[in-house]
Write a protein that holds these residues in place. Structure first.
Motif, PDB file in Angstrom:
ATOM      1  N   VAL A   1       0.828  -1.197   0.000  1.00 11.41           N
ATOM      2  CA  VAL A   1       0.000   0.000   0.000  1.00 11.41           C
ATOM      3  C   VAL A   1       0.870   1.257   0.000  1.00 11.41           C
ATOM      4  O   VAL A   1       0.595   2.228  -0.711  1.00 11.41           O
ATOM      5  CB  VAL A   1      -0.954   0.001   1.216  1.00 11.41           C
ATOM      6  CG1 VAL A   1      -1.702   1.320   1.318  1.00 11.41           C
ATOM      7  CG2 VAL A   1      -1.934  -1.145   1.114  1.00 11.41           C
ATOM      8  N   VAL A   2       1.947   1.236   0.789  1.00  9.41           N
ATOM      9  CA  VAL A   2       2.797   2.419   0.886  1.00  9.41           C
ATOM     10  C   VAL A   2       3.485   2.699  -0.454  1.00  9.41           C
ATOM     11  O   VAL A   2       3.679   3.855  -0.827  1.00  9.41           O
ATOM     12  CB  VAL A   2       3.829   2.262   2.029  1.00  9.41           C
ATOM     13  CG1 VAL A   2       4.803   1.147   1.729  1.00  9.41           C
ATOM     14  CG2 VAL A   2       4.553   3.572   2.284  1.00  9.41           C
ATOM     15  N   ASP A   3       3.842   1.648  -1.215  1.00  7.63           N
ATOM     16  CA  ASP A   3       4.460   1.859  -2.522  1.00  7.63           C
ATOM     17  C   ASP A   3       3.457   2.453  -3.514  1.00  7.63           C
ATOM     18  O   ASP A   3       3.810   3.291  -4.351  1.00  7.63           O
ATOM     19  CB  ASP A   3       5.004   0.542  -3.073  1.00  7.63           C
ATOM     20  CG  ASP A   3       6.198   0.032  -2.276  1.00  7.63           C
ATOM     21  OD1 ASP A   3       6.836   0.861  -1.589  1.00  7.63           O
ATOM     22  OD2 ASP A   3       6.488  -1.175  -2.339  1.00  7.63           O
ATOM     23  N   THR A   4       2.211   2.010  -3.423  1.00  8.05           N
ATOM     24  CA  THR A   4       1.176   2.579  -4.284  1.00  8.05           C
ATOM     25  C   THR A   4       0.954   4.046  -3.961  1.00  8.05           C
ATOM     26  O   THR A   4       0.820   4.888  -4.858  1.00  8.05           O
ATOM     27  CB  THR A   4      -0.134   1.795  -4.109  1.00  8.05           C
ATOM     28  OG1 THR A   4       0.099   0.417  -4.386  1.00  8.05           O
ATOM     29  CG2 THR A   4      -1.216   2.324  -5.035  1.00  8.05           C
ATOM     30  N   MET A   5       0.919   4.362  -2.676  1.00  2.00           N
ATOM     31  CA  MET A   5       0.747   5.750  -2.257  1.00  2.00           C
ATOM     32  C   MET A   5       1.871   6.635  -2.798  1.00  2.00           C
ATOM     33  O   MET A   5       1.630   7.715  -3.345  1.00  2.00           O
ATOM     34  CB  MET A   5       0.716   5.831  -0.733  1.00  2.00           C
ATOM     35  CG  MET A   5       0.562   7.244  -0.180  1.00  2.00           C
ATOM     36  SD  MET A   5       0.873   7.313   1.599  1.00  2.00           S
ATOM     37  CE  MET A   5       2.655   7.104   1.620  1.00  2.00           C
ATOM     38  N   LYS A   6       3.117   6.151  -2.669  1.00  3.29           N
ATOM     39  CA  LYS A   6       4.256   6.923  -3.158  1.00  3.29           C
ATOM     40  C   LYS A   6       4.223   7.064  -4.674  1.00  3.29           C
ATOM     41  O   LYS A   6       4.558   8.126  -5.218  1.00  3.29           O
ATOM     42  CB  LYS A   6       5.555   6.267  -2.704  1.00  3.29           C
ATOM     43  CG  LYS A   6       5.802   6.340  -1.198  1.00  3.29           C
ATOM     44  CD  LYS A   6       7.084   5.598  -0.807  1.00  3.29           C
ATOM     45  CE  LYS A   6       7.325   5.669   0.695  1.00  3.29           C
ATOM     46  NZ  LYS A   6       8.543   4.899   1.091  1.00  3.29           N
ATOM     47  N   GLY A   7       3.824   5.988  -5.380  1.00  2.00           N
ATOM     48  CA  GLY A   7       3.749   6.052  -6.834  1.00  2.00           C
ATOM     49  C   GLY A   7       2.737   7.062  -7.325  1.00  2.00           C
ATOM     50  O   GLY A   7       2.976   7.794  -8.291  1.00  2.00           O
ATOM     51  N   LEU A   8       1.599   7.128  -6.640  1.00  2.00           N
ATOM     52  CA  LEU A   8       0.580   8.114  -7.006  1.00  2.00           C
ATOM     53  C   LEU A   8       1.047   9.526  -6.684  1.00  2.00           C
ATOM     54  O   LEU A   8       0.827  10.473  -7.458  1.00  2.00           O
ATOM     55  CB  LEU A   8      -0.729   7.802  -6.271  1.00  2.00           C
ATOM     56  CG  LEU A   8      -1.467   6.537  -6.714  1.00  2.00           C
ATOM     57  CD1 LEU A   8      -2.600   6.223  -5.752  1.00  2.00           C
ATOM     58  CD2 LEU A   8      -2.011   6.703  -8.134  1.00  2.00           C
ATOM     59  N   ARG A   9       1.691   9.685  -5.547  1.00  2.00           N
ATOM     60  CA  ARG A   9       2.130  11.012  -5.123  1.00  2.00           C
ATOM     61  C   ARG A   9       3.188  11.583  -6.064  1.00  2.00           C
ATOM     62  O   ARG A   9       3.192  12.783  -6.358  1.00  2.00           O
ATOM     63  CB  ARG A   9       2.670  10.943  -3.698  1.00  2.00           C
ATOM     64  CG  ARG A   9       3.218  12.266  -3.174  1.00  2.00           C
ATOM     65  CD  ARG A   9       3.724  12.114  -1.746  1.00  2.00           C
ATOM     66  NE  ARG A   9       2.632  11.804  -0.832  1.00  2.00           N
ATOM     67  CZ  ARG A   9       2.810  11.425   0.434  1.00  2.00           C
ATOM     68  NH1 ARG A   9       4.032  11.276   0.909  1.00  2.00           N
ATOM     69  NH2 ARG A   9       1.780  11.190   1.215  1.00  2.00           N
ATOM     70  N   HIS A  10       4.099  10.726  -6.549  1.00  6.96           N
ATOM     71  CA  HIS A  10       5.220  11.206  -7.366  1.00  6.96           C
ATOM     72  C   HIS A  10       4.988  11.034  -8.863  1.00  6.96           C
ATOM     73  O   HIS A  10       5.897  11.291  -9.659  1.00  6.96           O
ATOM     74  CB  HIS A  10       6.503  10.483  -6.952  1.00  6.96           C
ATOM     75  CG  HIS A  10       6.890  10.710  -5.524  1.00  6.96           C
ATOM     76  ND1 HIS A  10       7.198  11.952  -5.017  1.00  6.96           N
ATOM     77  CD2 HIS A  10       6.987   9.843  -4.481  1.00  6.96           C
ATOM     78  CE1 HIS A  10       7.494  11.839  -3.726  1.00  6.96           C
ATOM     79  NE2 HIS A  10       7.366  10.580  -3.370  1.00  6.96           N
ATOM     80  N   GLY A  11       3.802  10.577  -9.264  1.00  4.42           N
ATOM     81  CA  GLY A  11       3.477  10.505 -10.678  1.00  4.42           C
ATOM     82  C   GLY A  11       3.897   9.232 -11.380  1.00  4.42           C
ATOM     83  O   GLY A  11       3.731   9.114 -12.603  1.00  4.42           O
ATOM     84  N   ALA A  12       4.459   8.276 -10.664  1.00 13.34           N
ATOM     85  CA  ALA A  12       4.863   7.019 -11.287  1.00 13.34           C
ATOM     86  C   ALA A  12       3.654   6.147 -11.621  1.00 13.34           C
ATOM     87  O   ALA A  12       3.727   5.287 -12.500  1.00 13.34           O
ATOM     88  CB  ALA A  12       5.817   6.256 -10.366  1.00 13.34           C
ATOM     89  N   LEU A  13       2.544   6.336 -10.921  1.00 13.08           N
ATOM     90  CA  LEU A  13       1.297   5.628 -11.185  1.00 13.08           C
ATOM     91  C   LEU A  13       0.212   6.628 -11.546  1.00 13.08           C
ATOM     92  O   LEU A  13       0.180   7.741 -11.010  1.00 13.08           O
ATOM     93  CB  LEU A  13       0.859   4.819  -9.960  1.00 13.08           C
ATOM     94  CG  LEU A  13       1.755   3.652  -9.520  1.00 13.08           C
ATOM     95  CD1 LEU A  13       1.219   3.039  -8.235  1.00 13.08           C
ATOM     96  CD2 LEU A  13       1.841   2.599 -10.618  1.00 13.08           C
ATOM     97  N   ASN A  14      -0.664   6.213 -12.450  1.00 14.98           N
ATOM     98  CA  ASN A  14      -1.787   7.055 -12.862  1.00 14.98           C
ATOM     99  C   ASN A  14      -3.061   6.464 -12.286  1.00 14.98           C
ATOM    100  O   ASN A  14      -3.349   5.276 -12.492  1.00 14.98           O
ATOM    101  CB  ASN A  14      -1.870   7.111 -14.390  1.00 14.98           C
ATOM    102  CG  ASN A  14      -2.957   8.069 -14.862  1.00 14.98           C
ATOM    103  OD1 ASN A  14      -4.140   7.843 -14.635  1.00 14.98           O
ATOM    104  ND2 ASN A  14      -2.535   9.142 -15.528  1.00 14.98           N
ATOM    105  N   VAL A  15      -3.824   7.267 -11.570  1.00 15.91           N
ATOM    106  CA  VAL A  15      -4.997   6.757 -10.878  1.00 15.91           C
ATOM    107  C   VAL A  15      -6.054   6.243 -11.850  1.00 15.91           C
ATOM    108  O   VAL A  15      -6.838   5.358 -11.524  1.00 15.91           O
ATOM    109  CB  VAL A  15      -5.590   7.846  -9.950  1.00 15.91           C
ATOM    110  CG1 VAL A  15      -6.201   8.975 -10.772  1.00 15.91           C
ATOM    111  CG2 VAL A  15      -6.621   7.251  -8.996  1.00 15.91           C
ATOM    112  N   PHE A  16      -6.067   6.752 -13.093  1.00 13.85           N
ATOM    113  CA  PHE A  16      -7.092   6.340 -14.049  1.00 13.85           C
ATOM    114  C   PHE A  16      -6.689   5.120 -14.863  1.00 13.85           C
ATOM    115  O   PHE A  16      -7.544   4.360 -15.312  1.00 13.85           O
ATOM    116  CB  PHE A  16      -7.416   7.503 -14.995  1.00 13.85           C
ATOM    117  CG  PHE A  16      -7.969   8.714 -14.293  1.00 13.85           C
ATOM    118  CD1 PHE A  16      -9.271   8.712 -13.814  1.00 13.85           C
ATOM    119  CD2 PHE A  16      -7.190   9.833 -14.090  1.00 13.85           C
ATOM    120  CE1 PHE A  16      -9.787   9.812 -13.160  1.00 13.85           C
ATOM    121  CE2 PHE A  16      -7.695  10.941 -13.435  1.00 13.85           C
ATOM    122  CZ  PHE A  16      -9.001  10.933 -12.962  1.00 13.85           C
TER     123      PHE A  16
END
Length: 243
Positions: A207-222
């Motif tokens: 969960v913490v890696d997903t949070m960091k990815g969303l925060r820093h733009g490495a993951l796209n929520v859509f």
């Protein structure tokens, strides 16, 4: 497979360590099994009692079943409802009944701070629990998001499963799909059905890696995060995907 009750390791917090003067409530370095003595004739029955387990590998189910968890004041067995970790690091491998195996890591090096796991009166049912305790820093500290407070009323999981398979879920899903074109739902309007979460998704990602990815733009929520499943019950929308 052996099933047994122990403190809920997903309920945790960092706490100030109050130095006790009573030998039956003393917290030592390493892991401590803490609970309450129910012997009415024991001088410690009105307060907490603890056993200092120190360092090494610990299997709480074995020591409890073999009668090795006993009150230091009266020598009567007691069931621990909390674990307290002082001046140590630890790896906890566990499997809660009905769930997948999981693990967590912690490290505490401040003399007057401790990590407290579990809550008095609230136990979890395990099929597997092994605690490896070492000096501070041996295991990294990775438990920040293993347990999150849910500011919603907790509901029974079986209610969700029953409603998700009903026609009410299908009609609601159709309406939510239409709403998503117009901007989706406000997350504050969606209620949870659990009061705690695991630190990993079923795919294994933390969960913490997903949070960091969303925060820093490495993951796209859509594009990278699948939509949650929701259902309507008693006029309110709930989600089965609590993480």
């Amino acid at each position: 497979m052996l099933r047994f009750e122990c403190p809920a390791v997903r309920i945790r917090r960092r706490t100030d360590l109050v130095k006790g003067t009573d030998t039956w409530a003393r917290i030592g370095e390493g892991v401590n099994y803490v609970g309450k003595c129910h012997n009415m004739n024991c001088i410690a029955r009105k307060g907490q009692v603890s056993i200092e387990m120190h360092f090494g590998t610990h299997r709480p189910n074995e020591v409890y079943n073999f009668g090795q968890i006993y009150c230091p004041a009266c020598r009567q067995p007691f069931k621990p409802d909390r674990f307290i970790f002082k001046m140590c690091s630890a790896k906890i491998d566990f499997c809660i009944k009905g769930e997948r195996p999981d693990s967590l890591l912690l490290s505490e090096s401040e003399p007057m701070k401790a990590r407290k796991f579990g809550q008095a009166g609230l136990m979890a049912v395990y099929t597997h629990l092994i605690i490896q305790v070492d000096e501070p820093g041996v295991h990294p500290n990775c438990d920040e998001l293993d347990s999150l407070p849910m500011y919603r009323k907790s509901l029974l999981q079986r209610k969700a499963s029953k409603l998700l398979s009903s026609d009410s879920f299908g009609s609601l899903a159709t309406r939510l799909t239409t709403d998503s074109v117009q901007g989706g739902m406000d997350p504050e309007e969606i209620l949870y059905i659990q009061d705690s979460i695991a630190n990993r998704f079923q795919c294994g990602r933390k969960v913490v890696d997903t949070m960091k990815g969303l925060r820093h733009g490495a993951l796209n929520v859509f594009t990278d995060i699948p939509p949650i499943r929701v259902f309507e019950w008693r006029g309110q929308v709930h989600t089965e995907d609590n993480r």
